[in-house]
Design a protein around this motif. Structure first.
Motif, mmCIF file in Angstrom:
data_model
loop_
_atom_site.group_PDB
_atom_site.id
_atom_site.type_symbol
_atom_site.label_atom_id
_atom_site.label_comp_id
_atom_site.label_asym_id
_atom_site.label_seq_id
_atom_site.Cartn_x
_atom_site.Cartn_y
_atom_site.Cartn_z
ATOM 1 N N ILE A 35 0.945 -1.247 0.022
ATOM 2 C CA ILE A 35 0.025 -0.035 -0.091
ATOM 3 C C ILE A 35 0.965 1.198 0.014
ATOM 4 O O ILE A 35 0.578 2.227 -0.678
ATOM 5 C CB ILE A 35 -0.739 -0.112 1.091
ATOM 6 C CG1 ILE A 35 -2.075 -1.074 1.089
ATOM 7 C CG2 ILE A 35 -1.913 1.387 1.214
ATOM 8 C CD1 ILE A 35 -2.764 -1.173 2.439
ATOM 9 N N PHE A 36 1.809 1.421 0.884
ATOM 10 C CA PHE A 36 2.458 2.562 1.246
ATOM 11 C C PHE A 36 3.673 2.623 0.510
ATOM 12 O O PHE A 36 4.058 3.551 0.303
ATOM 13 C CB PHE A 36 2.999 2.853 2.737
ATOM 14 C CG PHE A 36 1.328 2.697 3.636
ATOM 15 C CD1 PHE A 36 0.628 4.194 3.498
ATOM 16 C CD2 PHE A 36 0.858 1.986 4.302
ATOM 17 C CE1 PHE A 36 -0.437 4.161 4.030
ATOM 18 C CE2 PHE A 36 -0.113 2.004 5.126
ATOM 19 C CZ PHE A 36 -0.855 3.246 4.895
ATOM 20 N N ASN A 37 4.427 1.496 0.019
ATOM 21 C CA ASN A 37 5.660 1.474 -0.892
ATOM 22 C C ASN A 37 5.565 1.441 -2.111
ATOM 23 O O ASN A 37 6.089 2.071 -3.107
ATOM 24 C CB ASN A 37 6.548 0.508 -0.148
ATOM 25 C CG ASN A 37 7.111 1.018 1.400
ATOM 26 O OD1 ASN A 37 6.303 0.688 2.157
ATOM 27 N ND2 ASN A 37 8.212 1.581 1.493
ATOM 28 N N VAL A 38 4.503 0.433 -2.706
ATOM 29 C CA VAL A 38 4.564 0.197 -3.858
ATOM 30 C C VAL A 38 3.318 1.035 -4.624
ATOM 31 O O VAL A 38 3.527 1.311 -5.786
ATOM 32 C CB VAL A 38 4.113 -1.535 -4.093
ATOM 33 C CG1 VAL A 38 3.980 -1.762 -5.762
ATOM 34 C CG2 VAL A 38 5.223 -2.359 -3.475
#
Length: 234
Positions: free
Chosen positions: A194-197
């Protein structure tokens, strides 16, 4: 455990100081109280585990309700702040879940006296919930975050009576979410995705009666003891 109890004590003192300041500024305070609770807790989050976890939980609930100069002083404003923490285990008692939540509601109710001893209040409230559940077994994705924002319908019934020379006040309140949004990642989608990709599809959902029924019920009894009031809730 001692640190947790100390934090709850500090929170209670802070709530009391805040309420005293509010009473000095706004003389039309109708009701204010702080409740502490300790008991059993049940936590089930299928994002982390398919099992129901059971254990103990503590909470502190602070309420402030006061009459405001709207509709010729027929409107009351209510603020509810609730903090919960819990420690639970899976059915085999080998894995722990730790959870913590902060629950805030701000509501406005129209006062409708029925008799000298009975009053009904109806209105709306905005509700926010934020928190987490941490599972000690999951290595890749051990944490589940919770964010919830709702618009609620709210109704309160207040009845005052006497038991011989002892005045008692009974109150029932029901809050029903009508619409809102909540953060709910699908099963198997990690927070890394969710937050990195950037895989952010289907993580925020609209809620109403079709996918969420979370009616809250409060029942309290106020018993005055000298200069204090003892409140029992369920």
């Amino acid at each position: 455990m001692r640190k947790i109890m100390f934090l709850f004590l500090l929170a209670g003192i802070a709530f009391q100081l805040m309420s005293q300041t509010e009473q000095n500024e706004f003389p039309r305070v109708l009701n204010e109280g702080t409740l502490f609770g300790l008991g059993t807790s049940n936590v089930k989050d299928t994002y982390l585990s398919p099992f129901n976890y059971k254990g103990w939980g503590m909470h502190i609930l602070n309420e402030r309700m006061k009459i405001i100069p709207l509709a010729n002083y027929r409107i009351s404003r209510q603020q509810l702040i609730n903090m919960d923490i819990s420690s639970t285990k899976n059915p085999a008692e080998r894995i722990n879940d730790f959870a913590g939540f902060v629950d805030y509601s701000l509501g406005y109710h129209y006062r409708m006296p029925v008799s000298m001893n009975f009053m009904i209040m109806g209105g709306v409230s905005g509700h926010f919930l934020g928190g987490f559940i941490y599972n000690t077994q999951n290595g890749n994705n051990p944490l589940s975050a919770k964010i919830d924002l709702d618009l609620n319908l709210s109704v309160i019934a207040i009845y005052s009576t006497r038991l011989k020379d002892l005045p008692l006040t009974f109150r029932y309140q029901a809050d029903l979410p009508v619409m809102g949004v909540f953060f709910a990642p699908p099963y198997g989608k990690t927070y890394y995705e969710i937050f990195n990709v950037g895989h952010t599809t289907d993580i925020v959902s609209f809620n109403s009666f079709h996918n969420k029924f979370a009616m809250k019920n409060y029942f309290t009894v106020d018993i005055p003891v000298k200069s204090m009031t003892i409140r029992q809730d369920t």
